[in-house]
Design an enzyme around this catalytic site. Structure first.
Site, PDB file in Angstrom:
ATOM      1  N   SER A 122       0.863  -1.177   0.000  1.00 35.65           N
ATOM      2  CA  SER A 122       0.000   0.000   0.000  1.00 35.65           C
ATOM      3  C   SER A 122       0.899   1.226   0.000  1.00 35.65           C
ATOM      4  O   SER A 122       2.046   1.163   0.477  1.00 35.65           O
ATOM      5  CB  SER A 122      -0.897   0.019   1.246  1.00 35.65           C
ATOM      6  OG  SER A 122      -1.527   1.279   1.409  1.00 35.65           O
ATOM      7  N   TYR A 172      -2.551  -0.728  10.162  1.00 36.65           N
ATOM      8  CA  TYR A 172      -2.476  -0.988   8.725  1.00 36.65           C
ATOM      9  C   TYR A 172      -1.127  -0.539   8.171  1.00 36.65           C
ATOM     10  O   TYR A 172      -0.457  -1.284   7.446  1.00 36.65           O
ATOM     11  CB  TYR A 172      -3.614  -0.253   8.029  1.00 36.65           C
ATOM     12  CG  TYR A 172      -3.705  -0.464   6.533  1.00 36.65           C
ATOM     13  CD1 TYR A 172      -4.329  -1.592   6.010  1.00 36.65           C
ATOM     14  CD2 TYR A 172      -3.193   0.476   5.640  1.00 36.65           C
ATOM     15  CE1 TYR A 172      -4.427  -1.784   4.638  1.00 36.65           C
ATOM     16  CE2 TYR A 172      -3.288   0.293   4.270  1.00 36.65           C
ATOM     17  CZ  TYR A 172      -3.907  -0.831   3.779  1.00 36.65           C
ATOM     18  OH  TYR A 172      -4.000  -1.015   2.420  1.00 36.65           O
TER      19      TYR A 172
END
Length: 274
Positions: free
Chosen positions: A143, A156
């Site tokens: 990501s 995350y």
């Protein structure tokens, strides 16, 4: 095209966004695909879409942090199709909370899904490939939050950044076996479905302790959809990338390359005249 003809792929965390699009994209290139996930309502439509398009797929519901589930997924793929050639670690437990608001239990759970799931599936698939003497391709979905500091999303960001060096370390360990391990970096993504895209855009604009202007800060003028990611993942899965390992392909419209104070679309840019 059939760049992945007769290859067998496992995609963890399939659903209506990135994982599902990747699974369908691999199938469109000839791969047989195992779609995994916890939510049957998310996984089953991915399998149905692949089959309706003429591909082969089946679902395997379970928790990526459960070693028994991981072993079963690989066994079922081998029993049905004879091998596993491709693994895409896409599973994530998304709980957007910050350092001061996230419970330690939620933090550990998020890291276990992102990092523990990738560890278990990578190990199991690698052991299968080594036992058969086959090379293969393992792709870890990262990501832009893995490369930049995002406030209010501590678990995350930590998990995805951990996958960067997990990818490199696994790639070095498995290189002598002909197994390639690479990362793929997407960014904030608009669903292909227009209604869901409108809902997500609305949620992005909602009040927050850490306001984010995803569309306004994006260099290429629009956020990517899951379909924008498929070609890069297919390339990493295919023999065309046979000398690429321990690396990363970023498909983020320039988001991580952008110099931080620049405001795209601010009207101050000047187009060079001939």
């Amino acid at each position: 095209m059939n760049r992945l003809q007769d290859k067998v792929a496992i995609v963890t965390g399939t659903g209506p966004l990135i994982g599902g699009a990747i699974a369908a994209g691999l199938a469109a290139e000839g791969a047989r695909v195992v779609c995994t996930g916890l939510d049957e309502d998310a996984v089953k439509p991915c399998v149905t879409a692949i089959e309706e398009a003429g591909g082969e797929a089946f679902s395997a519901l379970g928790d990526v942090t459960d070693p028994v589930h991981v072993e079963e997924v690989v066994r079922r793929a081998v029993d049905r199709w004879g091998s596993v050639d491709i693994l895409v670690n896409s599973a994530v437990w998304f709980r957007k909370q910050g350092l001061l608001t996230m419970s330690v239990e939620d933090y550990r759970r998020q890291l276990d899904v992102i990092l523990g799931g990738a560890f278990l599936f990578t190990r199991e698939v690698a052991q299968h490939l080594i036992s058969t003497g086959r090379g293969g391709s393992i792709i870890n979905v990262l990501s832009t939050a893995a490369w930049q500091g995002e406030p209010g999303n501590i678990g995350y960001s930590t998990g995805k950044s951990g996958l960067i060096n997990f990818t490199r370390s696994a790639a070095m360990e498995l290189a002598r076996h002909g197994i390639r391990v690479n990362g793929f970096t997407p960014t904030a993504t608009l669903p292909d479905d227009s209604e869901r895209a409108r809902e997500l855009t609305k949620s992005m604009a909602a009040p927050s302790d850490y306001p984010m202007d995803f569309p306004g800060q994006f260099p290429m003028g629009r956020l990517p959809t899951p379909q924008d990611y498929v070609p890069a993942v297919v390339f990493l899965a295919s023999d065309e990338s046979s000398m690429i390992t321990g690396s990363n392909i970023t498909v983020d419209g320039g988001a991580t390359a952008k110099y931080w104070p620049w405001l795209p679309g601010s009207g101050r840019e000047r187009t060079a005249q001939p």
